[in-house]
Every structure is written in structure tokens, then in C-alpha cells.
Write a protein that holds these residues in place. Structure first.
Motif, PDB file in Angstrom:
ATOM      1  N   LEU A 141       0.816  -1.219   0.000  1.00  0.00           N
ATOM      2  CA  LEU A 141       0.000   0.000   0.000  1.00  0.00           C
ATOM      3  C   LEU A 141       0.844   1.262   0.000  1.00  0.00           C
ATOM      4  CD1 LEU A 141      -2.972  -0.982   2.313  1.00  0.00           C
ATOM      5  CD2 LEU A 141      -2.699  -1.214  -0.145  1.00  0.00           C
ATOM      6  N   LYS A 142       1.993   1.206   0.644  1.00  0.00           N
ATOM      7  CA  LYS A 142       2.802   2.420   0.690  1.00  0.00           C
ATOM      8  C   LYS A 142       3.305   2.775  -0.711  1.00  0.00           C
ATOM      9  CE  LYS A 142       6.279   4.770   3.261  1.00  0.00           C
ATOM     10  NZ  LYS A 142       7.260   4.676   4.327  1.00  0.00           N
ATOM     11  N   TYR A 153      -3.382   7.459   2.207  1.00  0.00           N
ATOM     12  CA  TYR A 153      -3.064   6.263   2.980  1.00  0.00           C
ATOM     13  C   TYR A 153      -2.654   6.698   4.370  1.00  0.00           C
ATOM     14  CZ  TYR A 153      -0.837   1.847   4.322  1.00  0.00           C
ATOM     15  OH  TYR A 153      -0.476   0.689   4.963  1.00  0.00           O
ATOM     16  N   ASN A 154      -3.474   6.378   5.341  1.00  0.00           N
ATOM     17  CA  ASN A 154      -3.184   6.709   6.727  1.00  0.00           C
ATOM     18  C   ASN A 154      -3.370   5.451   7.548  1.00  0.00           C
ATOM     19  OD1 ASN A 154      -2.692   8.058   9.056  1.00  0.00           O
ATOM     20  ND2 ASN A 154      -4.419   9.471   8.905  1.00  0.00           N
ATOM     21  N   PRO A 155      -2.346   4.592   7.601  1.00  0.00           N
ATOM     22  CA  PRO A 155      -2.520   3.276   8.224  1.00  0.00           C
ATOM     23  C   PRO A 155      -2.949   3.344   9.680  1.00  0.00           C
ATOM     24  CG  PRO A 155      -0.201   3.705   7.750  1.00  0.00           C
ATOM     25  CD  PRO A 155      -0.980   4.782   7.103  1.00  0.00           C
ATOM     26  N   LYS A 156      -2.630   4.472  10.342  1.00  0.00           N
ATOM     27  CA  LYS A 156      -3.047   4.573  11.750  1.00  0.00           C
ATOM     28  C   LYS A 156      -4.571   4.650  11.854  1.00  0.00           C
ATOM     29  CE  LYS A 156      -1.041   8.265  12.640  1.00  0.00           C
ATOM     30  NZ  LYS A 156      -0.209   9.448  12.720  1.00  0.00           N
ATOM     31  N   ALA A 159      -6.678   0.812   7.336  1.00  0.00           N
ATOM     32  CA  ALA A 159      -5.648  -0.014   6.716  1.00  0.00           C
ATOM     33  C   ALA A 159      -5.816  -0.192   5.218  1.00  0.00           C
ATOM     34  CB  ALA A 159      -5.641  -1.389   7.397  1.00  0.00           C
ATOM     35  N   SER A 176      -4.365  -4.386   1.373  1.00  0.00           N
ATOM     36  CA  SER A 176      -3.090  -5.046   1.085  1.00  0.00           C
ATOM     37  C   SER A 176      -3.293  -6.498   0.650  1.00  0.00           C
ATOM     38  CB  SER A 176      -2.155  -4.988   2.298  1.00  0.00           C
ATOM     39  OG  SER A 176      -2.814  -5.500   3.434  1.00  0.00           O
TER      40      SER A 176
ATOM     41  N   CYS B  68       0.396  10.489   2.335  1.00  0.00           N
ATOM     42  CA  CYS B  68       1.152   9.306   2.721  1.00  0.00           C
ATOM     43  C   CYS B  68       2.173   9.753   3.756  1.00  0.00           C
ATOM     44  CB  CYS B  68       1.837   8.719   1.487  1.00  0.00           C
ATOM     45  SG  CYS B  68       2.464   7.062   1.761  1.00  0.00           S
TER      46      CYS B  68
END
Lengths: 300, 110
Positions: A141-142, A153-156, A159, A176, B68
Motif C-alpha cells: 500500500l505504501k 493512505y493513513n494506516p493509523k 488499513a 493489502s 502518505c
């Protein structure tokens, strides 16, 4: 579109008795969805989907001719109808050839309908389609967030990568695992096209993306019956289906059993229908509720 | 550790070029240049936070966006930068924005 008006043999619940908007497909629970019109989709410049559309058109034409073969003798004039219609009909907003891909049932003109029923003449418009597809490979994803345009994209917080495209105007959640959710399209075909566009974006970033198990999960439609409704009356008589808490939400929530659709009915006469997997369920649900709503029309 | 965001600005780039020249002519060590840049980061961050008061408005159409690592990157087209005194129009502007709130890793040690 004079061909439409010459379809009286179809006595479906939703059958038009002359009061039909030209160009509208007839949707009756008993009729195969490909009946009447097989409008051609809006041409788009997407080469991938152009190929799809051509294949689909070929399918339609095959099915139309197969339909003719399967039609019982009683429906005399209609076979020609199919022929000409596959060739000449123009695009209608929101009509989709995908719809004609359902297996054909022999057409029985007998659909038990209330003798005095007429079609409402109102067609709910699709407002949102939610679909899912599996891209078939794990995704980083990154990398996607850094290299693709219009991505968050802010995984915190969540997801998944949230990506948007402008045509069709949609939003996708890309996980992902390779699974993806596509929301915001106004038709089934647009939803599929949009999902393919997202898959191509991911593919161009170097992932071996495929397009597996595309499925429409939810369809939302809305329309206006053009008269005010007595929601209190409706909740009293249909209490096993309705829930109406004006202090909580101004709309009545009607959970129809067949088809399994949830309708939000408002005093103004506006109706929202959701929970459908196919377009016909929305139309069927509306045709079912319309006579009920007419019975609760506000007269003051 | 303050944001190294401002190193790629007119001021930051001039500083980096000057430092590179000094390194070339062996007048300072690369380690010292790095320390200078770190000090620059702290100084510019506190200066912008505490010593800047004016306000600029801008309006344009969004071409692309990205979020990001908590960094927003926007590309706008046909943008008008408006300050009370004057107006500047540009065809394309790239905006890189970091979170303004104090984060855990930032320290106030000067």
C-alpha cells in the motif's frame, strides 16, 4: 421509440399500459430482464472496456436471437422487436447491458397482477453502486500511495489506500490483501469500468493485478412519488415492516421482505431504496410500495 | 527533530549550495554542514511558527492529491494567491504540507 408502445402482450406488474416514458425498459418479476430494450451503452474511450462492450453487445445479440427462439408462439409481434431493438436503440441513462446477461426464462405472459394496477410511471434512479473485486495478489500500500495519483493512505486510521478517479466519479478502497471496494458509480457498468480502471492503475505500478470475482454488493436508488405521505398511518398498518421514529430520523424505514430491500420513505414523498443486488429488485420494490404509498397520500 | 521540509526552499537551497561550496574548498567538514542544516531546520520552523503573522489566501482547481506518511502533496492549477495588498496568478503550484500540530518526536530544545 414507437416500438415500446407496441408491447401490450406483457402483462407484468410493471407493465406499461401506455403511460410509459419512451425508452424505458419494462421490469416485471416474471420477465427476463433482457426483454424489451437492449440499449447500447454509452461509448467510452477506454480501450479495455471498449473490448468488453463489444463482447457484451455480441452476447446481447446472441441472446436476443436466442430469446426469439425461446419465445412461445403467443407473443407474435415481439420477435421483430428484439431484432430491431438490438440494432437501433440509443443509450438510456443508467441502462446496462450487463442486465441482459441473466439466463433466459421462457416468457410466460401470465403474471398475476392486481386487475386495476397500472405501473407507477416513475422509475427510481440509481444513485450509488458498491462493488468488490479481487485483484488476486498482495499489494504494497505504501508504494501505491506514493506513486499513484489521488491516493490517501493513513494506516493509523484505516488499513487501506483510498483512491479516487474522476471518470466514472468513484472512490476505491484498496487493501493489502489485493481486495478492493469500489463505490460511487451510478450504474452497474460504470462500477465495473471504474473497478477495471483502478485495477489498471495498480497494474501499471508493477503489481500482477487480475480482475477476479467482480460482484456488485449493493445498489441504491431514489425517486419521488410527487405527493406527501402520511407516515404515521403507514407505520400503523405495516408495523411488521416499518419503523418510524421521527425524533430519531425523519424517514420511515420500511423493510420489504420480497424483494429484500430497505426503503426510506419521507413525508415529502421522496423514497430511497437500498440493499439491492440487481437493478430489478429496486424497480420491483418500488412497484410494490407505490400502491401502498398512494393509499397513504396526504390530502390536506 | 524539526521538519526538514524547508530545506527545499529558496532559502534552504541557497544555504545548501553555500555549504556544498565550503565543503568543496575544505573549509568545513560535511558533519558540520549537516549540523548547520539541522540548526536551520529548527530555526526556520520556530521562526515561521512564532514570527510570521500575515495571511495569504489561495484558490485554484485541484489536479492531484496524495496523503502518505502524514504528508499532503497537492498539485493545483490556475491558482490565485491573494494577499490584502496584491494578487499573484500561477498556472501550476505544488503544495507539500506537513502536520502543524506538535507531534511526539518534536522537541523544543534549541
Amino acid at each position: 421509440m414507437e416500438q415500446n408502445n407496441s408491447l401490450p402482450p406483457f402483462q407484468g406488474l410493471a407493465s406499461p399500459q401506455g403511460a410509459m416514458t419512451p425508452g424505458m425498459p419494462i421490469f416485471s418479476p416474471m420477465m427476463p430482464y433482457g426483454s424489451g430494450l437492449t440499449p447500447q451503452p454509452v461509448t467510452n474511450t477506454n480501450s479495455l472496456s471498449l473490448l468488453e462492450e463489444q463482447q457484451r453487445q455480441q452476447q446481447q445479440q446472441q441472446q436476443a436471437s436466442a430469446q426469439q427462439a425461446g419465445v412461445p408462439g403467443g407473443l407474435g409481434q415481439t420477435p421483430q422487436l428484439y431484432h430491431s431493438q438490438t440494432v437501433t436503440t440509443t443509450t438510456l441513462p443508467g441502462n446496462t447491458p450487463l442486465y441482459t446477461a441473466t439466463p433466459l426464462t421462457p416468457m410466460t405472459p401470465i403474471t398475476p397482477a392486481t386487475p386495476a394496477s397500472e405501473s407507477s410511471g416513475i422509475v427510481p434512479q440509481l444513485q450509488n453502486i458498491v462493488s468488490t473485486v479481487n485483484l488476486g495478489c498482495k499489494l504494497d500500500l505504501k508504494t501505491i500511495a506514493l506513486r499513484a495519483r489521488n491516493a490517501e493512505y493513513n494506516p493509523k486510521r484505516f488499513a487501506a489506500v483510498i483512491m479516487r478517479i474522476r471518470e466514472p466519479r468513484t472512490t476505491a478502497l484498496i487493501f493489502s490483501s489485493g481486495k478492493m471496494v469500489c463505490t460511487g458509480a451510478k450504474s452497474e457498468e460504470q462500477s465495473r469500468l471504474a473497478a477495471r480502471k483502478y485495477a489498471r492503475v495498480v497494474q501499471k505500478l508493477g503489481f500482477p493485478a487480475k480482475f477476479l470475482d467482480f460482484k456488485i454488493q449493493n445498489m441504491v436508488g431514489s425517486c419521488d412519488v410527487k405527493f406527501p405521505i402520511r407516515l404515521e398511518g403507514l407505520v400503523l398498518t405495516h408495523q411488521q415492516f416499518s419503523s418510524y421514529e421521527p425524533e430519531l430520523f425523519p424517514g420511515l424505514i420500511y423493510r420489504m421482505i420480497k424483494p429484500r430491500i430497505v426503503l426510506l420513505i419521507f413525508v415529502s414523498g421522496k423514497v430511497v431504496l437500498t440493499g439491492a443486488k440487481v437493478r430489478g429488485e429496486i424497480y420491483e420494490a418500488f412497484e410494490n410500495i407505490y400502491p401502498i404509498l398512494k393509499g397513504f397520500r396526504k390530502t390536506t | 527533530m524539526a521538519y526538514q521540509l524547508y530545506r527545499n526552499t529558496t532559502l534552504g537551497n541557497s544555504l545548501q549550495e553555500s555549504l556544498d561550496e565550503l565543503i568543496q574548498t575544505q573549509q568545513i567538514t560535511p558533519q558540520l554542514a549537516l549540523q548547520v542544516l539541522l540548526q536551520f531546520d529548527k530555526a526556520i520552523n520556530t521562526a515561521l511558527a512564532n514570527r510570521v503573522r500575515n495571511r495569504v489566501n489561495f484558490k485554484g482547481s485541484l489536479n492531484t492529491y496524495r496523503f502518505c506518511d502524514n504528508v499532503w502533496t497537492f498539485v493545483l492549477n490556475d491558482v490565485e494567491f491573494r494577499e490584502v495588498t496584491d494578487l499573484v496568478k500561477v498556472d501550476k503550484v505544488k503544495i507539500v504540507a506537513c502536520d502543524g500540530k506538535k507531534t511526539a518526536f518534536e522537541t523544543d530544545v534549541v
